[in-house]
Design a protein around this motif. Sequence first.
Motif, PDB file in Angstrom:
ATOM      1  N   UNK A 265      36.572 -22.996   3.957  1.00  0.00           N
ATOM      2  CA  UNK A 265      36.812 -22.547   2.582  1.00  0.00           C
ATOM      3  C   UNK A 265      36.236 -23.542   1.585  1.00  0.00           C
ATOM      4  N   UNK A 266      36.434 -24.830   1.827  1.00  0.00           N
ATOM      5  CA  UNK A 266      35.897 -25.858   0.932  1.00  0.00           C
ATOM      6  C   UNK A 266      34.373 -25.857   0.942  1.00  0.00           C
ATOM      7  N   UNK A 267      33.785 -25.627   2.102  1.00  0.00           N
ATOM      8  CA  UNK A 267      32.331 -25.634   2.187  1.00  0.00           C
ATOM      9  C   UNK A 267      31.731 -24.465   1.403  1.00  0.00           C
ATOM     10  N   UNK A 268      32.276 -23.284   1.589  1.00  0.00           N
ATOM     11  CA  UNK A 268      31.679 -22.112   0.935  1.00  0.00           C
ATOM     12  C   UNK A 268      31.935 -22.102  -0.571  1.00  0.00           C
ATOM     13  N   UNK A 273      29.705 -30.755   1.221  1.00  0.00           N
ATOM     14  CA  UNK A 273      28.247 -30.655   1.287  1.00  0.00           C
ATOM     15  C   UNK A 273      27.745 -30.217   2.651  1.00  0.00           C
ATOM     16  N   UNK A 274      28.513 -30.509   3.712  1.00  0.00           N
ATOM     17  CA  UNK A 274      28.047 -30.235   5.073  1.00  0.00           C
ATOM     18  C   UNK A 274      29.197 -29.720   5.932  1.00  0.00           C
ATOM     19  N   UNK A 275      28.837 -28.967   6.969  1.00  0.00           N
ATOM     20  CA  UNK A 275      29.839 -28.417   7.878  1.00  0.00           C
ATOM     21  C   UNK A 275      29.226 -28.287   9.264  1.00  0.00           C
ATOM     22  N   UNK A 276      29.947 -28.739  10.273  1.00  0.00           N
ATOM     23  CA  UNK A 276      29.509 -28.555  11.657  1.00  0.00           C
ATOM     24  C   UNK A 276      30.071 -27.221  12.134  1.00  0.00           C
ATOM     25  N   UNK A 284      30.999 -15.362   6.592  1.00  0.00           N
ATOM     26  CA  UNK A 284      32.042 -15.774   5.646  1.00  0.00           C
ATOM     27  C   UNK A 284      31.498 -16.767   4.630  1.00  0.00           C
ATOM     28  N   UNK A 285      30.640 -17.683   5.094  1.00  0.00           N
ATOM     29  CA  UNK A 285      30.065 -18.681   4.195  1.00  0.00           C
ATOM     30  C   UNK A 285      29.298 -18.015   3.055  1.00  0.00           C
ATOM     31  N   UNK A 286      28.535 -16.984   3.373  1.00  0.00           N
ATOM     32  CA  UNK A 286      27.750 -16.308   2.345  1.00  0.00           C
ATOM     33  C   UNK A 286      28.623 -15.552   1.345  1.00  0.00           C
ATOM     34  N   UNK A 287      29.888 -15.381   1.649  1.00  0.00           N
ATOM     35  CA  UNK A 287      30.799 -14.750   0.712  1.00  0.00           C
ATOM     36  C   UNK A 287      31.360 -15.720  -0.300  1.00  0.00           C
ATOM     37  N   UNK A 288      31.026 -16.998  -0.167  1.00  0.00           N
ATOM     38  CA  UNK A 288      31.538 -18.016  -1.069  1.00  0.00           C
ATOM     39  C   UNK A 288      30.665 -18.223  -2.296  1.00  0.00           C
ATOM     40  N   UNK A 289      31.264 -18.810  -3.308  1.00  0.00           N
ATOM     41  CA  UNK A 289      30.579 -19.029  -4.581  1.00  0.00           C
ATOM     42  C   UNK A 289      29.315 -19.875  -4.422  1.00  0.00           C
ATOM     43  N   UNK A 290      29.362 -20.883  -3.558  1.00  0.00           N
ATOM     44  CA  UNK A 290      28.235 -21.806  -3.430  1.00  0.00           C
ATOM     45  C   UNK A 290      27.017 -21.179  -2.769  1.00  0.00           C
ATOM     46  N   UNK A 291      27.208 -20.063  -2.082  1.00  0.00           N
ATOM     47  CA  UNK A 291      26.096 -19.497  -1.322  1.00  0.00           C
ATOM     48  C   UNK A 291      25.814 -18.037  -1.669  1.00  0.00           C
TER      49      UNK A 291
END
Length: 434
Positions: A265-268, A273-276, A284-291
């Motif tokens: 959640x914090x990453x997206x 800045x980074x996530x393993x 799910x990541x692409x559903x976040x504000x940052x992406x």
Amino acid sequence: MRRGISIIAAVGALALTATACGGSGGGDGGSGEKAATDPGSVSGSITWWDTSDATNEAPVFRKLVKDFEAKYPKIKVNYVNVPFDQAQQKFKTSASTGKGAPDVLRADVGWTPGFAQLGYLKDLGGTPALQQPRDFLQGPLKNAAYEGKTYGVPQVTDTLGLLYNKELLRKAGVGEPPTTWQEVKDVARKVKEKTGAGGIGLSPDSYYSLPFLYGEKSDMLDVPGKRITIADAASRKGIETAVDLVRSGAAPKPAGTDGYNALKTDFKSGKLAMLLDGPWATKEVFGGEAFRKRENLGITRVPAGSTGVAGAPVGGHSLVVYAGSGNFDASYLFTRFMADGERQREVSLALGLLPTRTSAYTKDVLADPVRKSFHDALATAHPRPQIPQGGDLFTVWLQHYTRILTLKEEPREGLDATAKEWKSALLKDYAVAS
């Protein structure tokens, strides 16, 4: 929940009874017998346990179930979404008693050898379920085998990579993503100073510990040498590297067993800045504000350890058929359908998951930089130990790795305890390397 060898031996005997009683109404009472030649004549119902993520992935698989039922209207599929972290033990329990086990299970590749040894799975070699085996990537197909027999049909494969926020790295003055864990630490510091965002998210799940072991040229086990190596000097150095990232502030301390979701959640949202992580996380990541701008997501191989070696595990899921199924013909048809090239392509385009069939890597699948990045990473991915106890190893290690990464247990203490528990409960004929 851990299970000792004495318990496993006992349920193995029960599994043989369940296997002998299987096949009623399915037309295939043994691994060498042929199923109905006319798929249109197959009828009845089967139960499928889907272990995919209930929120993001399951809707896609539910659609495929409906597509299957439309193609084979005489077959009814009872769909059940079972939480991944509960499915292994739940299947063991139901298969050992012969009560409530599904006809088909979406199984992690690490579970297959153990289920097969216990007699819970049907050998799929020569059955309609295993269509065009040469089309499968060799890694996933090997993961579906045990002692020369194929017990699973590979559905998806995966590995881990370093996901990163290009904009945050650019604002921090970082031109290229880090290639070593030391560089990760340095980049995290720069990101914090320039943007206020955190560095890298490290999941407390034991599966995510493997790149730290591989980076020191170690592993959980030395299978040919029958040695437990999780607590040797190289493995300890790898895990201490992970702990140092947390203690230094480069990685936030994860919030216990639910830490993975919080970090994602914090990453997206742009707070990390980074996530393993693996390809399953990208939807799910692409559903976040940052992406919202997909091109802001960068993916590269996992960072290397002090040896200069970088390695990530080969994971994935296979569809397996319960040896006590009451309808083998329908189970075979369903398994074949769900893992054929077109269905894998459809799943890949919808969810970003990696196909196991060569034919599914079409131009539109590889046109996506995310899928291409993970596909390329598979070429150097590290195989996991293919032993019956493989799934149980992670269950034991999970408890200690979570405590280690949340700074509640020292690395040496947790690693030594893990090695001893493996030795006493799972690997009595192995030596413990120090």
